[in-house]
Motif scaffolding. Sequence first.
Motif, PDB file in Angstrom:
ATOM      1  N   THR A 433       0.824  -1.210   0.000  1.00 33.68           N
ATOM      2  CA  THR A 433       0.000   0.000   0.000  1.00 33.68           C
ATOM      3  C   THR A 433       0.856   1.258   0.000  1.00 33.68           C
ATOM      4  O   THR A 433       0.390   2.327  -0.396  1.00 33.68           O
ATOM      5  CB  THR A 433      -0.941   0.031   1.219  1.00 33.68           C
ATOM      6  N   LEU A 544      -6.613  11.239   0.258  1.00 28.31           N
ATOM      7  CA  LEU A 544      -6.712   9.787   0.422  1.00 28.31           C
ATOM      8  C   LEU A 544      -6.457   9.079  -0.895  1.00 28.31           C
ATOM      9  O   LEU A 544      -6.761   9.580  -1.972  1.00 28.31           O
ATOM     10  CB  LEU A 544      -8.080   9.420   0.974  1.00 28.31           C
ATOM     11  N   PRO A 550     -13.792   8.160   3.806  1.00 31.66           N
ATOM     12  CA  PRO A 550     -12.616   7.893   4.640  1.00 31.66           C
ATOM     13  C   PRO A 550     -12.904   7.119   5.908  1.00 31.66           C
ATOM     14  O   PRO A 550     -11.997   6.619   6.556  1.00 31.66           O
ATOM     15  CB  PRO A 550     -12.091   9.298   4.972  1.00 31.66           C
ATOM     16  N   SER A 554     -12.455   1.012   7.358  1.00 31.04           N
ATOM     17  CA  SER A 554     -11.211   1.114   8.105  1.00 31.04           C
ATOM     18  C   SER A 554     -11.351   0.451   9.463  1.00 31.04           C
ATOM     19  O   SER A 554     -12.416   0.415  10.067  1.00 31.04           O
ATOM     20  CB  SER A 554     -10.793   2.570   8.265  1.00 31.04           C
ATOM     21  N   ASP A 589      -3.569   3.131   8.610  1.00 28.39           N
ATOM     22  CA  ASP A 589      -4.738   2.339   8.989  1.00 28.39           C
ATOM     23  C   ASP A 589      -4.213   1.055   9.627  1.00 28.39           C
ATOM     24  O   ASP A 589      -3.552   0.253   8.963  1.00 28.39           O
ATOM     25  CB  ASP A 589      -5.580   2.027   7.743  1.00 28.39           C
ATOM     26  N   ARG A 599      -3.072   4.972   4.033  1.00 30.34           N
ATOM     27  CA  ARG A 599      -4.379   5.441   3.578  1.00 30.34           C
ATOM     28  C   ARG A 599      -4.276   6.681   2.716  1.00 30.34           C
ATOM     29  O   ARG A 599      -5.188   6.995   1.954  1.00 30.34           O
ATOM     30  CB  ARG A 599      -5.275   5.748   4.779  1.00 30.34           C
TER      31      ARG A 599
END
Length: 627
Positions: A433, A544, A550, A554, A589, A599
């Motif tokens: 990520t 984001l 958002p 999560s 996150d 994120r």
Amino acid sequence: MCQFLLNLAPNYKRNYKLHVRLFDHLEIFTSDPNFSTRTVLPRSRFISVLRENKSLIYGYHIETEIVQSGVLVYSMASSPSPQISSVNPVTVDFKFLASLIAHCQGSHALCTQLEDRNSLPYLYLIDCAEEKVVREHPGQDYLALSYVWGSGSQAKSKAALRNTLPEYSFSFSEASPTVQDAVRVVRNLGRKYLWVDKYCINQNEVAEQQMMLRNMDLIYEHAEATIVAMSGENDEAGLPGVSGRARTPQPQFRTTRGCLISSCPPISHLFQTSKWATRGWTYQEARLSRRCLFFTEHQVYIVCPETTRSESVPSSPRSSWTSSLLNSSRLDANLFEIERSLIANGFWRDRYTFSRRTLTYESDVLDAFRGMLNRSGLHTLWGIPIIPLKATMNPHTGFSLGLLWSRRPSWAISTHLKSYDGRARIRRANFPTWSWTSVTGEIFNDGYEEQSSYGAYLKADSRVSIQSDAYIQFQMYLGGKPIFLHEVLQQQQHSNILPEESPSLFVHGDVVHFTRTNELRYSGRALYRLWGCEHLSLELPALLDLDEDPTLGSTQAREKSTIYDALILVDWNDSQKRNKKRLVLMLLDWIQPGLAERRGLLSDYREEYDAEVVNQIPKTRMSFVLQ
């Protein structure tokens, strides 16, 4: 005549009152780097249809509008214009193309430079005279083909060839029209060999296949020229003007005394409507070629790293304003940009343009960009820049700067012309990520001033060196063990691309706690405030990575927590103001204790904050795995 002119107007985002304007020059500096700062070009009259605005300055900032649909030149019947030639709507002028290739080979030093990497022991090539695939030395002269396979045809072709040796894989009669026409182009240019991925990559040997895929940049760079099938939706379209497919007639309006004749659109504009220009693999295929023959519905354009020529405008960009405007493109990142952007040249602009394209298989994202990584001038890990080659910069600081990628903010591009619509951003599987490869959609990096340390880093300047107040260190995993980034770089000798064994990083850094406000500023970006430190009055806008609420999906939302954690990536002064600091953080996150995902970013490099406030921010020193 009014309808004729209207058809040649630019494709604007909204309706404008249009007018016809006569030019003989523009108030601009020429974009050709071979010219001096103020090269005097011969004046040449041409006509363009534009939006009418009394305050509009007809200069560099609307150059793309002036030439988007091509320009018009008036030719007297008794004396044809030397600026624009008539294009044969039926067949390509192969003698003209061959002469331009020979001129490029003999006159352009930049177009003969090759990457000094001997990674390919051999190549499979189609012998266009014998109509069969042969195994040849990689130094053999050949042309390459860049094209769109088409929906479903790639998987079917791979399946059909999986149990077939390359030497027996090609049949001219069974090949698609685009491949057949490419063979004809090779013959008509007096050449012998053609490289086509479908037939020249062995589908039966995984190791050999991977070797070829990881060296696609060399295959296209070492080709004498790349044939680009820009027209059509798939490999059934063929190449206009080669066999049976006619070309769009060159716009002309004839009178008893002469003719208004169009130059046809410049090659840069045709990327906006071409299916080929939306595909991921085709970017480095053309971008890293020594020269490309772009076969379009209008004509053939030959583009190399130094200049452009076409059948309608065969003259050098130095010969007149008309040819300068239409033949100023070269094989660099600017050519493939759909819109003007503020992104720094080099790796960053290449990545931005590539990321706007689509892939049939999302798992190809790194391989389809690996040629650009090889030539980036930076050490990279999973596509993230670390430091410029031979730089003395702290690798952990450099890697933090490399992590400042984001989605494109609304202010980054401004244009009156239509372009592609943005795609929804989704997560790619099996990519970390923290790397831009993990999300689809355009990837942006601020093109900051070159005099700054960040600007020098973006230029891959090996002299860049700065120490950050954000004390952060990264360890990557090799052989299942975490090794500090600087130690891996010391051992790296043969490639600027670090091993991609694991998507996990072990991070040692300062984490700051935030709460999210209900306000939306900065074009809809959410604001985050320091938790428990209201007296510091620090708010950071969030950008984001994914197109989602958002708070949805999560871990923090599931636990009904209002506290968000962010890792400090940048904390330093990189401006002329001593009392200001740059501060950029990565929003985290938590998947489980000690394991986090990225994120997005809090703030960006353009924002400056009061240094005294930044120094008072309460920080928590943490070590965790980022994946």
